[in-house]
Design an enzyme around this catalytic site. Structure first.
Site, short mmCIF file in Angstrom:
data_model
loop_
_atom_site.label_atom_id
_atom_site.label_comp_id
_atom_site.label_asym_id
_atom_site.label_seq_id
_atom_site.Cartn_x
_atom_site.Cartn_y
_atom_site.Cartn_z
CG PHE A 1 38.71 -35.39 62.87
CD1 PHE A 1 38.80 -36.51 62.05
CD2 PHE A 1 39.74 -34.47 62.86
CE1 PHE A 1 39.91 -36.70 61.24
CE2 PHE A 1 40.85 -34.65 62.05
CZ PHE A 1 40.93 -35.78 61.24
CD GLU B 1 46.83 -47.22 63.30
OE1 GLU B 1 47.31 -46.15 63.73
OE2 GLU B 1 46.29 -47.32 62.19
CG ASP C 1 46.96 -36.18 59.67
OD1 ASP C 1 46.53 -37.29 60.07
OD2 ASP C 1 46.84 -35.80 58.50
NE ARG D 1 51.23 -36.59 60.26
CZ ARG D 1 50.30 -37.51 59.96
NH1 ARG D 1 49.75 -38.21 60.93
NH2 ARG D 1 49.92 -37.70 58.73
CG ASP E 1 37.07 -43.97 62.24
OD1 ASP E 1 36.13 -44.52 61.66
OD2 ASP E 1 37.03 -42.77 62.57
P1 IMP Z 1 40.33 -46.83 59.98
O1 IMP Z 1 40.87 -47.66 58.87
O2 IMP Z 1 38.97 -46.26 59.63
O3 IMP Z 1 40.27 -47.56 61.30
O4 IMP Z 1 41.24 -45.56 60.09
C1 IMP Z 1 42.34 -45.52 60.89
C2 IMP Z 1 43.27 -44.39 60.55
O5 IMP Z 1 42.56 -43.19 60.20
C3 IMP Z 1 44.08 -44.02 61.75
O6 IMP Z 1 45.27 -44.76 61.78
C4 IMP Z 1 44.32 -42.55 61.57
O7 IMP Z 1 45.49 -42.36 60.80
C5 IMP Z 1 43.12 -42.06 60.81
N1 IMP Z 1 42.12 -41.47 61.75
C6 IMP Z 1 40.99 -42.03 62.23
N2 IMP Z 1 40.34 -41.22 63.06
C7 IMP Z 1 41.09 -40.08 63.13
C8 IMP Z 1 40.95 -38.84 63.89
O8 IMP Z 1 40.02 -38.60 64.68
N3 IMP Z 1 41.93 -37.93 63.69
C9 IMP Z 1 43.00 -38.13 62.86
N4 IMP Z 1 43.17 -39.26 62.16
C10 IMP Z 1 42.22 -40.24 62.30
MG MG Z 2 47.23 -44.33 61.89
#
Ligand code: IMP
Ligand code: MG
Length: 177
Positions: free
Chosen positions: A152, A99, A159, A165, A103
């Site tokens: 962010f 990955e 993206d 990207r 987050d």
């Molecule tokens: P999670 O399920 O909340 O852990 O989200 C993970 C996914 O959210 C990552 O694989 C990213 O695609 C997207 N994401 C999380 N934080 C960011 C960020 O700061 N910028 C861009 N995409 C993010």
């Molecule tokens: Mg991702």
């Protein structure tokens, strides 16, 4: 394109390279003599996967999955669905999920459990960036490039509404809203 005044460089390409190389060194040591299947998470991880695999000296297959994404929202919803599955048979193989950023952990938790259920010899997670303080569900992340604050970020595969990207460096947005 977005207003450049709002972009601040967070990691330049040399810092990213160093993080990728040092993670690859660990993976090379840990998977020596093993059959590795890299499972990249589309679309965000494409750039990181492409760089990481070129530093690997172990036998590695490369697969991708696509999971339901944020869409236009900036935080993940509770529900994750699989939009594209892997094609390789992972039974008794060593799987490394790759990955670009974690987050809440919801996306990876879903994928991790699904892959584990298919009976691989092992499954581990590698991420370039980890917003560890934002974790909502627990996922075992073995390889972390950088621990980061709750910001962010865009660029290097990350993206903002499908843009940015392609940027070779990583930026944070001063005014993401
Ligand atoms: P999670 O399920 O909340 O852990 O989200 C993970 C996914 O959210 C990552 O694989 C990213 O695609 C997207 N994401 C999380 N934080 C960011 C960020 O700061 N910028 C861009 N995409 C993010
Ligand atoms: Mg991702």
């Amino acid at each position: 394109m977005l207003d450049e005044k709002n972009f601040t460089k967070y990691l330049n390409r040399h810092e990213i390279d160093a993080a990728v190389q040092s993670m690859a060194n660990r993976i090379n040591a840990d998977y020596q003599g093993k059959q590795l299947i890299i499972v990249g998470v589309l679309k965000g991880a494409i750039v990181f996967v492409a760089d990481l695999v070129r530093h690997l000296k172990v036998d590695a297959e490369v697969e991708f999955v696509r999971l339901s994404s944020y869409g236009k929202a900036r935080s993940s919803s509770g529900t994750v669905t699989l939009l594209k599955d892997i094609h390789a048979d992972i039974r008794d193989k060593h799987v490394l999920i790759v990955e670009e950023i974690i987050d809440s952990g919801r996306t990876l938790k879903f994928l991790y459990e699904r892959i584990k259920a298919a009976g691989p010899a092992s499954v581990e997670i590698a991420t370039l960036l980890d917003k560890a303080s934002k974790r909502v569900v627990d996922v075992p992340v073995k390889y972390v490039g950088r621990l980061i604050d709750d910001q962010f970020l865009v660029g290097y595969g990350l993206d903002l509404e499908e843009k940015c990207r392609n940027l070779p460096d990583i930026y944070y947005l001063k005014y993401p809203n």
